[in-house]
Scaffold this motif. Sequence first.
Motif, PDB file in Angstrom:
ATOM      1  N   LYS A  43       0.825  -1.218   0.000  1.00 25.49           N
ATOM      2  CA  LYS A  43       0.000   0.000   0.000  1.00 25.49           C
ATOM      3  C   LYS A  43       0.852   1.258   0.000  1.00 25.49           C
ATOM      4  CE  LYS A  43      -3.973  -2.231   1.821  1.00 25.49           C
ATOM      5  NZ  LYS A  43      -5.231  -2.123   2.429  1.00 25.49           N
ATOM      6  N   GLY A  44       2.129   1.123   0.345  1.00 25.68           N
ATOM      7  CA  GLY A  44       3.024   2.274   0.360  1.00 25.68           C
ATOM      8  C   GLY A  44       3.670   2.580  -0.980  1.00 25.68           C
ATOM      9  N   TYR A  45       3.423   1.751  -1.984  1.00 24.71           N
ATOM     10  CA  TYR A  45       4.039   1.942  -3.301  1.00 24.71           C
ATOM     11  C   TYR A  45       3.016   2.426  -4.319  1.00 24.71           C
ATOM     12  CZ  TYR A  45       8.070  -0.668  -1.561  1.00 24.71           C
ATOM     13  OH  TYR A  45       9.161  -1.074  -0.843  1.00 24.71           O
ATOM     14  N   SER A  46       3.474   3.288  -5.214  1.00 23.92           N
ATOM     15  CA  SER A  46       2.625   3.725  -6.328  1.00 23.92           C
ATOM     16  C   SER A  46       2.573   2.618  -7.375  1.00 23.92           C
ATOM     17  CB  SER A  46       3.201   5.003  -6.959  1.00 23.92           C
ATOM     18  OG  SER A  46       4.413   4.708  -7.642  1.00 23.92           O
ATOM     19  N   ASP A  47       1.649   2.728  -8.301  1.00 23.97           N
ATOM     20  CA  ASP A  47       1.552   1.739  -9.378  1.00 23.97           C
ATOM     21  C   ASP A  47       2.831   1.720 -10.217  1.00 23.97           C
ATOM     22  OD1 ASP A  47      -0.974   0.984  -8.548  1.00 23.97           O
ATOM     23  OD2 ASP A  47      -2.012   2.281  -9.977  1.00 23.97           O
ATOM     24  N   ALA A  48       3.412   2.893 -10.456  1.00 27.55           N
ATOM     25  CA  ALA A  48       4.657   2.967 -11.232  1.00 27.55           C
ATOM     26  C   ALA A  48       5.805   2.282 -10.491  1.00 27.55           C
ATOM     27  CB  ALA A  48       5.011   4.426 -11.531  1.00 27.55           C
ATOM     28  N   GLU A  49       5.836   2.434  -9.175  1.00 29.32           N
ATOM     29  CA  GLU A  49       6.879   1.773  -8.396  1.00 29.32           C
ATOM     30  C   GLU A  49       6.694   0.257  -8.413  1.00 29.32           C
ATOM     31  OE1 GLU A  49       7.995   5.107  -5.044  1.00 29.32           O
ATOM     32  OE2 GLU A  49       6.082   4.042  -4.856  1.00 29.32           O
ATOM     33  N   LEU A  50       5.459  -0.204  -8.344  1.00 28.78           N
ATOM     34  CA  LEU A  50       5.203  -1.648  -8.428  1.00 28.78           C
ATOM     35  C   LEU A  50       5.650  -2.189  -9.780  1.00 28.78           C
ATOM     36  CD1 LEU A  50       1.706  -2.089  -6.705  1.00 28.78           C
ATOM     37  CD2 LEU A  50       3.990  -2.433  -5.738  1.00 28.78           C
ATOM     38  N   GLN A  51       5.384  -1.450 -10.846  1.00 28.62           N
ATOM     39  CA  GLN A  51       5.832  -1.876 -12.179  1.00 28.62           C
ATOM     40  C   GLN A  51       7.353  -1.937 -12.226  1.00 28.62           C
ATOM     41  OE1 GLN A  51       3.907   1.018 -14.670  1.00 28.62           O
ATOM     42  NE2 GLN A  51       2.014  -0.172 -14.800  1.00 28.62           N
ATOM     43  N   GLY A  52       7.997  -0.947 -11.634  1.00 32.05           N
ATOM     44  CA  GLY A  52       9.464  -0.927 -11.606  1.00 32.05           C
ATOM     45  C   GLY A  52      10.028  -2.092 -10.813  1.00 32.05           C
ATOM     46  N   LEU A  53       9.411  -2.409  -9.680  1.00 32.48           N
ATOM     47  CA  LEU A  53       9.868  -3.542  -8.867  1.00 32.48           C
ATOM     48  C   LEU A  53       9.678  -4.863  -9.602  1.00 32.48           C
ATOM     49  CD1 LEU A  53       8.592  -2.456  -5.351  1.00 32.48           C
ATOM     50  CD2 LEU A  53      10.976  -2.791  -6.025  1.00 32.48           C
ATOM     51  N   ALA A  54       8.546  -5.018 -10.269  1.00 32.51           N
ATOM     52  CA  ALA A  54       8.288  -6.253 -11.022  1.00 32.51           C
ATOM     53  C   ALA A  54       9.335  -6.423 -12.118  1.00 32.51           C
ATOM     54  CB  ALA A  54       6.879  -6.234 -11.610  1.00 32.51           C
ATOM     55  N   LYS A  55       9.629  -5.342 -12.816  1.00 32.10           N
ATOM     56  CA  LYS A  55      10.643  -5.403 -13.877  1.00 32.10           C
ATOM     57  C   LYS A  55      12.012  -5.716 -13.285  1.00 32.10           C
ATOM     58  CE  LYS A  55      12.467  -2.677 -17.733  1.00 32.10           C
ATOM     59  NZ  LYS A  55      12.528  -3.796 -18.610  1.00 32.10           N
ATOM     60  N   TYR A  56      12.361  -5.062 -12.197  1.00 31.35           N
ATOM     61  CA  TYR A  56      13.659  -5.253 -11.552  1.00 31.35           C
ATOM     62  C   TYR A  56      13.862  -6.722 -11.187  1.00 31.35           C
ATOM     63  CZ  TYR A  56      17.397  -4.850  -8.102  1.00 31.35           C
ATOM     64  OH  TYR A  56      18.575  -5.006  -7.409  1.00 31.35           O
ATOM     65  N   PHE A  57      12.924  -7.311 -10.465  1.00 32.17           N
ATOM     66  CA  PHE A  57      13.101  -8.687  -9.988  1.00 32.17           C
ATOM     67  C   PHE A  57      12.963  -9.716 -11.121  1.00 32.17           C
ATOM     68  CE2 PHE A  57      12.422  -6.809  -5.767  1.00 32.17           C
ATOM     69  CZ  PHE A  57      13.546  -7.316  -5.146  1.00 32.17           C
ATOM     70  N   SER A  58      12.219  -9.377 -12.157  1.00 27.68           N
ATOM     71  CA  SER A  58      12.111 -10.312 -13.282  1.00 27.68           C
ATOM     72  C   SER A  58      13.426 -10.425 -14.029  1.00 27.68           C
ATOM     73  CB  SER A  58      10.990  -9.889 -14.237  1.00 27.68           C
ATOM     74  OG  SER A  58      11.359  -8.720 -14.963  1.00 27.68           O
ATOM     75  N   GLU A  59      14.260  -9.400 -13.952  1.00 29.07           N
ATOM     76  CA  GLU A  59      15.539  -9.401 -14.665  1.00 29.07           C
ATOM     77  C   GLU A  59      16.696  -9.959 -13.838  1.00 29.07           C
ATOM     78  OE1 GLU A  59      15.898  -5.326 -15.936  1.00 29.07           O
ATOM     79  OE2 GLU A  59      14.371  -5.574 -17.499  1.00 29.07           O
ATOM     80  N   VAL A  60      16.452 -10.284 -12.573  1.00 31.33           N
ATOM     81  CA  VAL A  60      17.490 -10.877 -11.731  1.00 31.33           C
ATOM     82  C   VAL A  60      17.540 -12.379 -12.018  1.00 31.33           C
ATOM     83  CG1 VAL A  60      18.198 -11.363  -9.356  1.00 31.33           C
ATOM     84  CG2 VAL A  60      17.180  -9.141  -9.917  1.00 31.33           C
ATOM     85  N   PRO A  61      18.709 -12.926 -12.327  1.00 35.53           N
ATOM     86  CA  PRO A  61      18.791 -14.374 -12.576  1.00 35.53           C
ATOM     87  C   PRO A  61      18.388 -15.163 -11.333  1.00 35.53           C
ATOM     88  CG  PRO A  61      20.850 -13.269 -13.193  1.00 35.53           C
ATOM     89  CD  PRO A  61      19.997 -12.258 -12.472  1.00 35.53           C
ATOM     90  N   ARG A  62      17.771 -16.292 -11.568  1.00 42.05           N
ATOM     91  CA  ARG A  62      17.330 -17.138 -10.439  1.00 42.05           C
ATOM     92  C   ARG A  62      18.472 -17.697  -9.684  1.00 42.05           C
ATOM     93  NH1 ARG A  62      11.850 -20.376 -11.763  1.00 42.05           N
ATOM     94  NH2 ARG A  62      10.764 -18.612 -12.594  1.00 42.05           N
TER      95      ARG A  62
END
Length: 122
Positions: free
Chosen positions: A103-122
């Motif tokens: 609830k503390g994150y904006s929609d743009a920040e959530l999109q940025g976080l999703a992109k960030y973690f999707s690009e981190v190798p497993r």
Amino acid sequence: MDLQSSRFRNETLPADSTRLRLLPVAAVLAASLTAAAPALAQPALQDIAVAAATCFNCHGTDGRASSFIPSIAGQPEHFLLQRMQDFKAGQAPHVTVMTRLMKGYSDAELQGLAKYFSEVPR
């Protein structure tokens, strides 16, 4: 200058003249603010990296958890975004902390976080 001074009170300008002179200024200002809005809506990469670091506390370094908490590194971006949006909306049952955190994150920040973690190798 004081608009109530005798110099301005004695002028014989039509009542709408001031508004007509300010109209182009207002239009330029509105256009510049509108053009800048999309740029302001997207958080900077460094801001996303700082926000992502807060996720490391539970999800492990770079999102690779070593406990019962799920790893988020390398997950599909759309999956991560949907999951975070569900948390934010309170639509994820049996979750406590994530609902409050998202609830503390904006929609743009959530999109940025999703992109960030999707690009981190497993």
